[in-house]
Design an enzyme around this catalytic site. Structure first.
Site, PDB file in Angstrom:
ATOM      1  N   HIS A  13      -9.385  10.465  -7.723  1.00  0.00           N
ATOM      2  CA  HIS A  13      -9.768  12.198  -7.804  1.00  0.00           C
ATOM      3  C   HIS A  13      -8.611  12.297  -7.910  1.00  0.00           C
ATOM      4  O   HIS A  13      -7.287  11.275  -7.463  1.00  0.00           O
ATOM      5  CB  HIS A  13     -10.590  12.686  -6.660  1.00  0.00           C
ATOM      6  N   GLY A  40     -14.510  -9.063   8.084  1.00  0.00           N
ATOM      7  CA  GLY A  40     -15.212  -7.811   8.623  1.00  0.00           C
ATOM      8  C   GLY A  40     -14.116  -6.129   8.642  1.00  0.00           C
ATOM      9  O   GLY A  40     -13.323  -6.908   8.873  1.00  0.00           O
ATOM     10  N   THR A  63      -4.300  -2.440  -0.163  1.00  0.00           N
ATOM     11  CA  THR A  63      -4.005  -1.752  -2.079  1.00  0.00           C
ATOM     12  C   THR A  63      -3.071  -1.641  -2.778  1.00  0.00           C
ATOM     13  O   THR A  63      -3.312  -0.706  -2.936  1.00  0.00           O
ATOM     14  CB  THR A  63      -3.106  -0.112  -0.584  1.00  0.00           C
ATOM     15  N   LYS A  64      -2.795  -3.288  -2.872  1.00  0.00           N
ATOM     16  CA  LYS A  64      -2.034  -3.725  -3.755  1.00  0.00           C
ATOM     17  C   LYS A  64      -2.742  -5.119  -3.861  1.00  0.00           C
ATOM     18  O   LYS A  64      -3.267  -5.765  -3.530  1.00  0.00           O
ATOM     19  CB  LYS A  64      -0.850  -3.932  -3.196  1.00  0.00           C
ATOM     20  N   ARG A  78      -0.500  -7.378   3.835  1.00  0.00           N
ATOM     21  CA  ARG A  78       0.839  -7.761   2.798  1.00  0.00           C
ATOM     22  C   ARG A  78       0.641  -8.917   3.559  1.00  0.00           C
ATOM     23  O   ARG A  78      -0.200  -9.391   4.395  1.00  0.00           O
ATOM     24  CB  ARG A  78       1.982  -7.191   4.273  1.00  0.00           C
TER      25      ARG A  78
END
Length: 82
Positions: A13, A40, A63-64, A78
């Site tokens: 969104h 998991g 996230t990347k 990371r």
């Protein structure tokens, strides 16, 4: 291979508050390569690519993008080994 309780999100969104009031939504693809192992309880966010032979440690939040032949762990995930 994808472990239990792993969530793969593609819905997004707007970050603009006025657009959110209009219920504007869109999707970003998630791409998972060949021979990927996702532990998991992981969360894969929209727009992420996890390349071939990568390992995502249990409980990680991706996230990347994750490169080929990498091990990624943590929140946010990371690269720990390549």
């Amino acid at each position: 291979m994808i472990g239990p309780n792993t969530h793969i999100y593609t819905a997004c969104h707007s970050l603009d508050s006025n657009e959110r009031l209009l219920d504007v939504e869109f999707g970003k693809p998630v791409t998972i390569g060949k021979n990927v192992w996702i532990g998991g309880n992981c969360t894969i966010l929209p727009g992420v690519t996890i390349r071939d032979n990568a390992v995502i440690g249990a409980g990680s939040v991706v996230t990347k993008d994750i490169p080929n032949d990498s091990i990624a762990i943590g929140n946010p995930a990371r690269i720990k080994q390549k």
